[in-house]
Design a protein around this motif. Structure first.
Motif, PDB file in Angstrom:
ATOM      1  N   GLY A 173       0.143  12.670   4.436  1.00  0.00           N
ATOM      2  CA  GLY A 173      -0.279  12.412   5.806  1.00  0.00           C
ATOM      3  C   GLY A 173       0.854  12.245   6.790  1.00  0.00           C
ATOM      4  O   GLY A 173       0.630  12.237   7.998  1.00  0.00           O
ATOM      5  N   GLY A 174       2.093  12.104   6.284  1.00  0.00           N
ATOM      6  CA  GLY A 174       3.236  12.027   7.176  1.00  0.00           C
ATOM      7  C   GLY A 174       3.166  10.880   8.167  1.00  0.00           C
ATOM      8  O   GLY A 174       3.495  11.042   9.346  1.00  0.00           O
ATOM      9  N   LEU A 175       2.748   9.706   7.720  1.00  0.00           N
ATOM     10  CA  LEU A 175       2.647   8.566   8.618  1.00  0.00           C
ATOM     11  C   LEU A 175       4.016   8.181   9.164  1.00  0.00           C
ATOM     12  O   LEU A 175       4.956   7.964   8.407  1.00  0.00           O
ATOM     13  CB  LEU A 175       2.040   7.364   7.891  1.00  0.00           C
ATOM     14  CG  LEU A 175       0.580   7.448   7.446  1.00  0.00           C
ATOM     15  CD1 LEU A 175       0.133   6.111   6.903  1.00  0.00           C
ATOM     16  CD2 LEU A 175      -0.315   7.890   8.587  1.00  0.00           C
ATOM     17  N   ASP A 176       4.110   8.091  10.465  1.00  0.00           N
ATOM     18  CA  ASP A 176       5.333   7.641  11.133  1.00  0.00           C
ATOM     19  C   ASP A 176       5.071   6.223  11.644  1.00  0.00           C
ATOM     20  O   ASP A 176       4.708   6.023  12.807  1.00  0.00           O
ATOM     21  CB  ASP A 176       5.697   8.590  12.272  1.00  0.00           C
ATOM     22  CG  ASP A 176       6.926   8.137  13.047  1.00  0.00           C
ATOM     23  OD1 ASP A 176       7.649   7.233  12.547  1.00  0.00           O
ATOM     24  OD2 ASP A 176       7.146   8.656  14.158  1.00  0.00           O
ATOM     25  N   LEU A 177       5.235   5.244  10.768  1.00  0.00           N
ATOM     26  CA  LEU A 177       4.917   3.876  11.134  1.00  0.00           C
ATOM     27  C   LEU A 177       5.918   3.317  12.137  1.00  0.00           C
ATOM     28  O   LEU A 177       5.546   2.506  12.997  1.00  0.00           O
ATOM     29  CB  LEU A 177       4.858   3.005   9.878  1.00  0.00           C
ATOM     30  CG  LEU A 177       3.752   3.380   8.888  1.00  0.00           C
ATOM     31  CD1 LEU A 177       3.817   2.486   7.657  1.00  0.00           C
ATOM     32  CD2 LEU A 177       2.381   3.288   9.535  1.00  0.00           C
ATOM     33  N   ALA A 196       0.837  -1.202   0.000  1.00  0.00           N
ATOM     34  CA  ALA A 196       0.000   0.000   0.000  1.00  0.00           C
ATOM     35  C   ALA A 196       0.868   1.245   0.000  1.00  0.00           C
ATOM     36  O   ALA A 196       1.963   1.255   0.566  1.00  0.00           O
ATOM     37  CB  ALA A 196      -0.908   0.022   1.236  1.00  0.00           C
ATOM     38  N   THR A 197       0.364   2.303  -0.628  1.00  0.00           N
ATOM     39  CA  THR A 197       0.950   3.615  -0.429  1.00  0.00           C
ATOM     40  C   THR A 197       0.798   3.984   1.041  1.00  0.00           C
ATOM     41  O   THR A 197      -0.239   3.717   1.646  1.00  0.00           O
ATOM     42  CB  THR A 197       0.237   4.658  -1.312  1.00  0.00           C
ATOM     43  OG1 THR A 197       0.308   4.241  -2.667  1.00  0.00           O
ATOM     44  CG2 THR A 197       0.881   6.024  -1.175  1.00  0.00           C
ATOM     45  N   LEU A 198       1.808   4.600   1.609  1.00  0.00           N
ATOM     46  CA  LEU A 198       1.785   4.898   3.041  1.00  0.00           C
ATOM     47  C   LEU A 198       0.963   6.159   3.278  1.00  0.00           C
ATOM     48  O   LEU A 198       1.469   7.284   3.293  1.00  0.00           O
ATOM     49  CB  LEU A 198       3.216   5.068   3.567  1.00  0.00           C
ATOM     50  CG  LEU A 198       4.198   3.943   3.216  1.00  0.00           C
ATOM     51  CD1 LEU A 198       5.520   4.148   3.942  1.00  0.00           C
ATOM     52  CD2 LEU A 198       3.613   2.571   3.520  1.00  0.00           C
ATOM     53  N   GLU A 199      -0.357   5.966   3.460  1.00  0.00           N
ATOM     54  CA  GLU A 199      -1.270   7.077   3.690  1.00  0.00           C
ATOM     55  C   GLU A 199      -2.429   6.582   4.552  1.00  0.00           C
ATOM     56  O   GLU A 199      -2.657   5.373   4.671  1.00  0.00           O
ATOM     57  CB  GLU A 199      -1.772   7.656   2.369  1.00  0.00           C
ATOM     58  CG  GLU A 199      -2.523   6.674   1.500  1.00  0.00           C
ATOM     59  CD  GLU A 199      -2.898   7.271   0.144  1.00  0.00           C
ATOM     60  OE1 GLU A 199      -2.185   8.173  -0.327  1.00  0.00           O
ATOM     61  OE2 GLU A 199      -3.901   6.828  -0.429  1.00  0.00           O
ATOM     62  N   PRO A 200      -3.191   7.504   5.152  1.00  0.00           N
ATOM     63  CA  PRO A 200      -4.200   7.091   6.141  1.00  0.00           C
ATOM     64  C   PRO A 200      -5.257   6.124   5.618  1.00  0.00           C
ATOM     65  O   PRO A 200      -5.717   5.258   6.371  1.00  0.00           O
ATOM     66  CB  PRO A 200      -4.831   8.428   6.557  1.00  0.00           C
ATOM     67  CG  PRO A 200      -3.754   9.441   6.342  1.00  0.00           C
ATOM     68  CD  PRO A 200      -3.012   8.978   5.132  1.00  0.00           C
ATOM     69  N   ARG A 201      -5.647   6.253   4.361  1.00  0.00           N
ATOM     70  CA  ARG A 201      -6.740   5.421   3.848  1.00  0.00           C
ATOM     71  C   ARG A 201      -6.429   3.936   3.892  1.00  0.00           C
ATOM     72  O   ARG A 201      -7.333   3.091   3.924  1.00  0.00           O
ATOM     73  CB  ARG A 201      -7.045   5.850   2.399  1.00  0.00           C
ATOM     74  CG  ARG A 201      -8.087   5.014   1.703  1.00  0.00           C
ATOM     75  CD  ARG A 201      -8.579   5.706   0.447  1.00  0.00           C
ATOM     76  NE  ARG A 201      -7.563   5.917  -0.546  1.00  0.00           N
ATOM     77  CZ  ARG A 201      -7.344   5.105  -1.581  1.00  0.00           C
ATOM     78  NH1 ARG A 201      -8.063   4.003  -1.718  1.00  0.00           N
ATOM     79  NH2 ARG A 201      -6.416   5.386  -2.469  1.00  0.00           N
ATOM     80  N   GLY A 204       5.664  -0.300  -0.149  1.00  0.00           N
ATOM     81  CA  GLY A 204       4.943   0.867  -0.642  1.00  0.00           C
ATOM     82  C   GLY A 204       5.729   2.134  -0.436  1.00  0.00           C
ATOM     83  O   GLY A 204       6.556   2.229   0.476  1.00  0.00           O
ATOM     84  N   GLN A 205       5.436   3.101  -1.275  1.00  0.00           N
ATOM     85  CA  GLN A 205       6.136   4.376  -1.184  1.00  0.00           C
ATOM     86  C   GLN A 205       5.342   5.361  -0.327  1.00  0.00           C
ATOM     87  O   GLN A 205       4.133   5.209  -0.162  1.00  0.00           O
ATOM     88  CB  GLN A 205       6.349   4.955  -2.578  1.00  0.00           C
ATOM     89  CG  GLN A 205       5.072   5.206  -3.352  1.00  0.00           C
ATOM     90  CD  GLN A 205       5.345   5.538  -4.803  1.00  0.00           C
ATOM     91  OE1 GLN A 205       6.461   5.411  -5.289  1.00  0.00           O
ATOM     92  NE2 GLN A 205       4.321   5.982  -5.497  1.00  0.00           N
ATOM     93  N   PRO A 206       6.003   6.375   0.237  1.00  0.00           N
ATOM     94  CA  PRO A 206       5.289   7.349   1.072  1.00  0.00           C
ATOM     95  C   PRO A 206       4.222   8.085   0.279  1.00  0.00           C
ATOM     96  O   PRO A 206       4.397   8.409  -0.898  1.00  0.00           O
ATOM     97  CB  PRO A 206       6.405   8.300   1.531  1.00  0.00           C
ATOM     98  CG  PRO A 206       7.658   7.499   1.415  1.00  0.00           C
ATOM     99  CD  PRO A 206       7.452   6.610   0.222  1.00  0.00           C
ATOM    100  N   GLY A 207       3.094   8.324   0.930  1.00  0.00           N
ATOM    101  CA  GLY A 207       2.052   9.163   0.362  1.00  0.00           C
ATOM    102  C   GLY A 207       1.909  10.415   1.212  1.00  0.00           C
ATOM    103  O   GLY A 207       2.877  10.896   1.791  1.00  0.00           O
TER     104      GLY A 207
END
Length: 350
Positions: free
Chosen positions: A212-216, A178-183, A207-210
Protein backbone atom coordinates in the motif's frame (compact mmCIF):
# COMPACT_ATOMS: atom_id res chain seq x y z
CA UNK A 1 2.41 -23.08 19.00
CA UNK A 2 4.88 -25.61 17.60
CA UNK A 3 7.01 -25.42 20.74
CA UNK A 4 3.93 -25.80 22.95
CA UNK A 5 2.81 -28.84 20.92
CA UNK A 6 6.21 -30.47 21.39
CA UNK A 7 6.27 -29.72 25.10
CA UNK A 8 2.80 -31.20 25.69
CA UNK A 9 3.13 -34.22 23.40
CA UNK A 10 2.48 -37.72 24.74
CA UNK A 11 5.46 -40.12 24.66
CA UNK A 12 4.08 -41.71 21.49
CA UNK A 13 3.59 -38.37 19.71
CA UNK A 14 6.11 -36.65 17.47
CA UNK A 15 6.01 -33.08 16.18
CA UNK A 16 8.01 -32.15 13.09
CA UNK A 17 8.21 -28.86 11.25
CA UNK A 18 8.42 -28.56 7.47
CA UNK A 19 9.84 -25.52 5.74
CA UNK A 20 10.86 -24.37 2.30
CA UNK A 21 14.55 -24.53 1.48
CA UNK A 22 16.47 -21.77 3.26
CA UNK A 23 20.21 -21.64 3.78
CA UNK A 24 19.69 -20.42 7.35
CA UNK A 25 16.86 -22.08 9.28
CA UNK A 26 17.26 -20.06 12.48
CA UNK A 27 13.98 -18.19 12.05
CA UNK A 28 12.07 -21.45 11.50
CA UNK A 29 13.29 -23.30 14.57
CA UNK A 30 11.12 -23.97 17.61
CA UNK A 31 12.21 -25.72 20.79
CA UNK A 32 11.79 -29.48 20.59
CA UNK A 33 10.68 -29.46 16.95
CA UNK A 34 13.04 -31.03 14.37
CA UNK A 35 12.83 -29.51 10.91
CA UNK A 36 12.57 -31.02 7.46
CA UNK A 37 13.82 -28.70 4.73
CA UNK A 38 12.02 -29.24 1.43
CA UNK A 39 13.97 -29.07 -1.86
CA UNK A 40 12.19 -25.93 -3.14
CA UNK A 41 12.81 -22.32 -2.01
CA UNK A 42 9.87 -20.35 -0.69
CA UNK A 43 8.66 -18.84 -3.96
CA UNK A 44 8.99 -22.12 -5.84
CA UNK A 45 7.19 -24.01 -3.09
CA UNK A 46 4.31 -21.53 -3.13
CA UNK A 47 3.95 -21.83 -6.90
CA UNK A 48 4.13 -25.63 -6.80
CA UNK A 49 1.57 -26.00 -4.01
CA UNK A 50 -0.72 -23.46 -5.67
CA UNK A 51 -0.81 -25.86 -8.64
CA UNK A 52 -1.28 -28.94 -6.41
CA UNK A 53 2.17 -30.27 -7.26
CA UNK A 54 5.61 -30.40 -5.67
CA UNK A 55 6.67 -32.06 -2.41
CA UNK A 56 3.98 -34.12 -0.67
CA UNK A 57 3.91 -34.65 3.08
CA UNK A 58 3.04 -38.31 2.83
CA UNK A 59 4.85 -39.70 5.87
CA UNK A 60 2.82 -37.88 8.52
CA UNK A 61 -0.23 -39.16 10.39
CA UNK A 62 -1.66 -35.62 10.29
CA UNK A 63 -0.62 -32.36 8.62
CA UNK A 64 -1.39 -28.90 9.98
CA UNK A 65 -0.91 -26.01 7.54
CA UNK A 66 -0.71 -22.86 9.70
CA UNK A 67 -1.66 -20.65 6.74
CA UNK A 68 -3.92 -21.22 3.72
CA UNK A 69 -0.85 -22.42 1.77
CA UNK A 70 -1.69 -26.12 1.89
CA UNK A 71 0.32 -29.01 0.44
CA UNK A 72 -0.95 -31.40 -2.26
CA UNK A 73 -3.43 -34.01 -1.03
CA UNK A 74 -2.19 -37.05 0.85
CA UNK A 75 -3.78 -39.79 2.94
CA UNK A 76 -3.08 -37.92 6.18
CA UNK A 77 -5.90 -35.77 7.60
CA UNK A 78 -5.24 -32.09 6.96
CA UNK A 79 -5.91 -29.13 9.26
CA UNK A 80 -5.69 -25.65 7.70
CA UNK A 81 -5.63 -22.43 9.72
CA UNK A 82 -7.52 -19.48 8.23
CA UNK A 83 -6.68 -16.41 10.28
CA UNK A 84 -9.38 -13.94 9.20
CA UNK A 85 -12.09 -13.13 6.67
CA UNK A 86 -10.55 -9.87 5.48
CA UNK A 87 -10.42 -10.97 1.78
CA UNK A 88 -14.24 -11.16 1.84
CA UNK A 89 -15.18 -8.41 4.30
CA UNK A 90 -12.53 -5.76 3.57
CA UNK A 91 -11.00 -6.57 0.15
CA UNK A 92 -10.03 -2.93 -0.35
CA UNK A 93 -7.40 -3.33 2.38
CA UNK A 94 -5.50 -6.01 0.43
CA UNK A 95 -3.98 -6.22 -3.03
CA UNK A 96 -6.29 -7.67 -5.70
CA UNK A 97 -3.92 -10.62 -6.08
CA UNK A 98 -3.91 -11.15 -2.31
CA UNK A 99 -7.71 -11.22 -2.26
CA UNK A 100 -7.87 -13.77 -5.11
CA UNK A 101 -5.15 -15.96 -3.61
CA UNK A 102 -6.64 -16.15 -0.13
CA UNK A 103 -10.15 -16.85 -1.38
CA UNK A 104 -8.98 -19.53 -3.82
CA UNK A 105 -6.82 -21.27 -1.21
CA UNK A 106 -9.58 -21.08 1.40
CA UNK A 107 -12.00 -22.68 -1.05
CA UNK A 108 -9.43 -25.40 -1.71
CA UNK A 109 -9.09 -25.93 2.05
CA UNK A 110 -12.83 -26.53 2.24
CA UNK A 111 -12.44 -29.21 -0.44
CA UNK A 112 -9.36 -30.87 1.03
CA UNK A 113 -9.14 -30.31 4.80
CA UNK A 114 -10.66 -32.45 7.50
CA UNK A 115 -10.77 -29.39 9.77
CA UNK A 116 -10.41 -25.62 9.53
CA UNK A 117 -8.72 -23.99 12.53
CA UNK A 118 -9.45 -20.35 13.36
CA UNK A 119 -8.22 -17.96 16.06
CA UNK A 120 -11.57 -16.60 17.25
CA UNK A 121 -15.30 -17.21 17.40
CA UNK A 122 -15.80 -14.18 15.16
CA UNK A 123 -13.77 -15.74 12.35
CA UNK A 124 -15.59 -19.05 12.81
CA UNK A 125 -18.96 -17.37 12.32
CA UNK A 126 -17.84 -15.23 9.42
CA UNK A 127 -16.19 -18.11 7.54
CA UNK A 128 -19.39 -20.11 7.65
CA UNK A 129 -21.08 -17.20 5.89
CA UNK A 130 -18.55 -16.82 3.07
CA UNK A 131 -17.39 -20.39 2.32
CA UNK A 132 -20.14 -22.54 0.82
CA UNK A 133 -19.75 -26.20 1.71
CA UNK A 134 -18.03 -25.55 5.02
CA UNK A 135 -19.94 -27.32 7.78
CA UNK A 136 -19.86 -25.93 11.36
CA UNK A 137 -18.53 -29.26 12.67
CA UNK A 138 -15.33 -28.78 10.68
CA UNK A 139 -14.51 -25.36 12.15
CA UNK A 140 -12.47 -25.35 15.37
CA UNK A 141 -11.45 -22.30 17.41
CA UNK A 142 -7.89 -22.86 18.64
CA UNK A 143 -7.21 -19.26 19.70
CA UNK A 144 -3.75 -17.81 20.11
CA UNK A 145 -1.27 -17.33 22.93
CA UNK A 146 1.01 -14.73 24.44
CA UNK A 147 4.62 -15.48 25.23
CA UNK A 148 5.17 -15.89 28.96
CA UNK A 149 7.86 -13.20 28.73
CA UNK A 150 5.18 -10.51 28.34
CA UNK A 151 3.74 -11.40 31.75
CA UNK A 152 7.08 -11.08 33.58
CA UNK A 153 7.94 -7.99 35.61
CA UNK A 154 10.92 -6.30 33.94
CA UNK A 155 13.55 -4.27 35.75
CA UNK A 156 12.36 -0.62 35.69
CA UNK A 157 15.88 0.39 34.72
CA UNK A 158 15.67 -1.86 31.65
CA UNK A 159 12.36 -0.25 30.67
CA UNK A 160 13.85 3.23 31.07
CA UNK A 161 16.91 2.25 29.03
CA UNK A 162 14.79 0.89 26.17
CA UNK A 163 12.56 3.97 26.16
CA UNK A 164 15.64 6.18 25.97
CA UNK A 165 17.29 4.05 23.30
CA UNK A 166 14.26 4.47 21.03
CA UNK A 167 14.08 8.22 21.65
CA UNK A 168 10.82 8.09 23.59
CA UNK A 169 11.95 9.59 26.90
CA UNK A 170 11.00 13.23 26.32
CA UNK A 171 7.20 12.95 26.73
CA UNK A 172 4.55 10.27 27.29
CA UNK A 173 3.94 7.96 24.36
CA UNK A 174 1.27 5.61 23.10
CA UNK A 175 2.26 2.58 21.08
CA UNK A 176 0.81 0.99 17.97
CA UNK A 177 1.97 -2.44 16.84
CA UNK A 178 1.05 -3.30 13.26
CA UNK A 179 2.30 -4.06 9.80
CA UNK A 180 2.26 -0.77 7.92
CA UNK A 181 -0.72 -1.36 5.62
CA UNK A 182 -4.19 0.15 5.12
CA UNK A 183 -6.12 -2.43 7.14
CA UNK A 184 -4.43 -1.43 10.39
CA UNK A 185 -6.04 2.02 10.61
CA UNK A 186 -2.80 3.88 11.26
CA UNK A 187 -4.17 6.85 9.31
CA UNK A 188 -6.96 7.06 11.90
CA UNK A 189 -4.38 6.92 14.70
CA UNK A 190 -2.50 9.87 13.15
CA UNK A 191 -5.71 11.85 12.72
CA UNK A 192 -6.59 11.18 16.37
CA UNK A 193 -3.14 12.29 17.51
CA UNK A 194 -3.61 15.55 15.60
CA UNK A 195 -6.79 16.18 17.60
CA UNK A 196 -5.06 15.88 20.96
CA UNK A 197 -3.45 18.85 22.67
CA UNK A 198 -0.36 20.39 21.08
CA UNK A 199 1.76 19.10 23.93
CA UNK A 200 0.14 15.69 23.76
CA UNK A 201 1.70 12.25 23.51
CA UNK A 202 4.05 10.77 20.96
CA UNK A 203 2.73 7.97 18.75
CA UNK A 204 5.36 5.24 18.49
CA UNK A 205 4.65 2.76 15.69
CA UNK A 206 6.30 -0.65 15.77
CA UNK A 207 6.03 -2.70 12.59
CA UNK A 208 7.54 -3.48 9.25
CA UNK A 209 6.30 -2.09 5.91
CA UNK A 210 3.49 -3.96 4.21
CA UNK A 211 1.70 -3.25 0.97
CA UNK A 212 0.00 0.00 0.00
CA UNK A 213 2.99 2.33 0.18
CA UNK A 214 1.82 4.12 3.31
CA UNK A 215 3.68 7.39 3.80
CA UNK A 216 3.04 7.93 7.49
CA UNK A 217 5.63 10.69 7.79
CA UNK A 218 3.96 12.62 4.95
CA UNK A 219 0.50 11.95 6.38
CA UNK A 220 1.59 13.28 9.77
CA UNK A 221 3.01 16.43 8.18
CA UNK A 222 -0.22 17.05 6.26
CA UNK A 223 -2.12 16.82 9.55
CA UNK A 224 0.19 19.42 11.08
CA UNK A 225 1.85 16.99 13.47
CA UNK A 226 5.41 17.91 14.40
CA UNK A 227 7.94 15.29 13.38
CA UNK A 228 8.85 14.59 17.01
CA UNK A 229 5.32 13.39 17.79
CA UNK A 230 5.43 10.40 15.41
CA UNK A 231 8.19 7.80 15.77
CA UNK A 232 8.48 4.94 13.28
CA UNK A 233 10.46 2.27 15.12
CA UNK A 234 10.38 -0.47 12.48
CA UNK A 235 10.64 -4.07 13.52
CA UNK A 236 11.81 -4.75 17.08
CA UNK A 237 12.63 -7.91 18.99
CA UNK A 238 10.16 -9.47 21.44
CA UNK A 239 12.26 -8.44 24.47
CA UNK A 240 12.38 -4.86 23.16
CA UNK A 241 8.65 -4.91 22.48
CA UNK A 242 7.96 -6.07 26.04
CA UNK A 243 9.95 -3.15 27.44
CA UNK A 244 8.35 -0.64 25.07
CA UNK A 245 4.88 -1.85 26.02
CA UNK A 246 5.74 -1.43 29.71
CA UNK A 247 6.85 2.12 29.07
CA UNK A 248 3.81 3.06 26.97
CA UNK A 249 0.77 4.81 28.42
CA UNK A 250 -1.51 2.80 26.13
CA UNK A 251 -1.61 0.49 23.13
CA UNK A 252 -3.63 1.80 20.19
CA UNK A 253 -5.27 -0.84 17.95
CA UNK A 254 -7.43 1.11 15.47
CA UNK A 255 -7.67 -1.74 12.93
CA UNK A 256 -10.44 -1.91 10.37
CA UNK A 257 -10.50 -5.71 10.56
CA UNK A 258 -8.65 -8.48 12.42
CA UNK A 259 -8.95 -12.20 12.97
CA UNK A 260 -7.60 -12.13 16.53
CA UNK A 261 -5.44 -9.14 17.39
CA UNK A 262 -2.40 -10.57 19.15
CA UNK A 263 -1.00 -7.10 20.06
CA UNK A 264 -4.10 -6.54 22.22
CA UNK A 265 -3.46 -9.76 24.14
CA UNK A 266 0.26 -8.97 24.47
CA UNK A 267 -0.40 -5.47 25.77
CA UNK A 268 -2.97 -6.74 28.28
CA UNK A 269 -0.52 -9.40 29.50
CA UNK A 270 2.07 -6.65 30.02
CA UNK A 271 -0.41 -4.52 31.97
CA UNK A 272 -0.59 -1.80 29.32
CA UNK A 273 -4.03 -0.15 28.89
CA UNK A 274 -5.60 -0.95 25.53
CA UNK A 275 -7.62 1.34 23.26
CA UNK A 276 -9.04 -0.56 20.31
CA UNK A 277 -11.47 -0.18 17.47
CA UNK A 278 -14.77 -2.01 17.50
CA UNK A 279 -13.57 -4.60 14.98
CA UNK A 280 -15.46 -7.69 16.23
CA UNK A 281 -12.42 -9.91 16.80
CA UNK A 282 -10.71 -7.21 18.87
CA UNK A 283 -13.84 -6.83 21.00
CA UNK A 284 -13.88 -10.61 21.51
CA UNK A 285 -10.20 -10.75 22.53
CA UNK A 286 -10.32 -7.73 24.85
CA UNK A 287 -13.62 -8.53 26.51
CA UNK A 288 -14.37 -5.74 29.01
CA UNK A 289 -10.69 -4.88 29.43
CA UNK A 290 -10.26 -2.18 26.74
CA UNK A 291 -11.63 1.19 25.79
CA UNK A 292 -13.45 0.50 22.51
CA UNK A 293 -14.14 3.18 19.90
CA UNK A 294 -15.86 3.05 16.54
CA UNK A 295 -13.67 2.30 13.54
CA UNK A 296 -12.72 5.37 11.49
CA UNK A 297 -13.75 7.73 14.36
CA UNK A 298 -10.60 9.78 14.97
CA UNK A 299 -12.41 12.08 17.40
CA UNK A 300 -13.50 9.19 19.63
CA UNK A 301 -10.00 7.73 19.51
CA UNK A 302 -8.47 11.08 20.50
CA UNK A 303 -10.89 11.37 23.42
CA UNK A 304 -10.00 7.86 24.59
CA UNK A 305 -6.28 8.66 24.44
CA UNK A 306 -6.77 11.80 26.53
CA UNK A 307 -8.86 9.89 29.07
CA UNK A 308 -6.18 7.26 29.61
CA UNK A 309 -3.48 9.91 29.94
CA UNK A 310 -5.42 12.12 32.35
CA UNK A 311 -7.43 9.64 34.44
CA UNK A 312 -5.01 7.54 36.53
CA UNK A 313 -7.84 5.46 37.95
CA UNK A 314 -9.01 4.50 34.47
CA UNK A 315 -5.50 3.49 33.39
CA UNK A 316 -5.07 1.37 36.51
CA UNK A 317 -8.41 -0.38 36.07
CA UNK A 318 -7.70 -1.12 32.41
CA UNK A 319 -4.30 -2.51 33.35
CA UNK A 320 -5.74 -4.83 36.01
CA UNK A 321 -8.63 -5.98 33.81
CA UNK A 322 -6.26 -6.57 30.92
CA UNK A 323 -3.96 -8.82 32.94
CA UNK A 324 -6.95 -10.89 34.07
CA UNK A 325 -8.32 -11.15 30.52
CA UNK A 326 -4.94 -12.10 29.03
CA UNK A 327 -4.47 -14.95 31.49
CA UNK A 328 -6.54 -17.19 29.20
CA UNK A 329 -4.32 -16.57 26.17
CA UNK A 330 -1.46 -19.06 26.51
CA UNK A 331 0.21 -21.33 23.98
CA UNK A 332 -0.13 -24.43 26.23
CA UNK A 333 -3.92 -23.94 26.16
CA UNK A 334 -3.83 -23.59 22.37
CA UNK A 335 -1.73 -26.76 22.14
CA UNK A 336 -4.18 -28.64 24.38
CA UNK A 337 -7.05 -27.78 22.06
CA UNK A 338 -4.96 -28.66 19.00
CA UNK A 339 -3.94 -32.08 20.33
CA UNK A 340 -7.58 -32.90 21.08
CA UNK A 341 -8.49 -32.00 17.49
CA UNK A 342 -5.56 -33.94 15.99
CA UNK A 343 -6.35 -37.11 17.94
CA UNK A 344 -10.02 -37.02 17.00
CA UNK A 345 -9.12 -36.68 13.31
CA UNK A 346 -6.51 -39.45 13.38
CA UNK A 347 -8.94 -41.80 15.15
CA UNK A 348 -11.58 -40.99 12.56
CA UNK A 349 -9.17 -41.70 9.70
CA UNK A 350 -8.22 -45.17 11.03
Amino acid sequence: MAAALAQSADPSDRVRGVTAWHRDLTAARAAGVPLTRLPLPARGLVLAWEHRSGPRLSRADLVHAPTPLLPPPSRAPLVVTIHDTVPWTHPETLTPRGVRWHIEMAERAVEQAAAIAVPSQVVARELLGVLPGLEPARVHVLGAGVSAAFRAEPDPAAVAAAVTAFGLDERPYVLSLATLEPRKGLDVALAALALTAAGGPVLAIVGQPGWGGLDLVGAAARLGLPAERVKLLGRVSDPELHLLLRGARALLMPSRAEGFGLPVAEAMAAGTPVISSDAPALVEVAGQAALVVAREDAGALAAAIERVLTEPGLAESLSAAGRAQAASYTWPKVAERAWALYRSLVRGAN
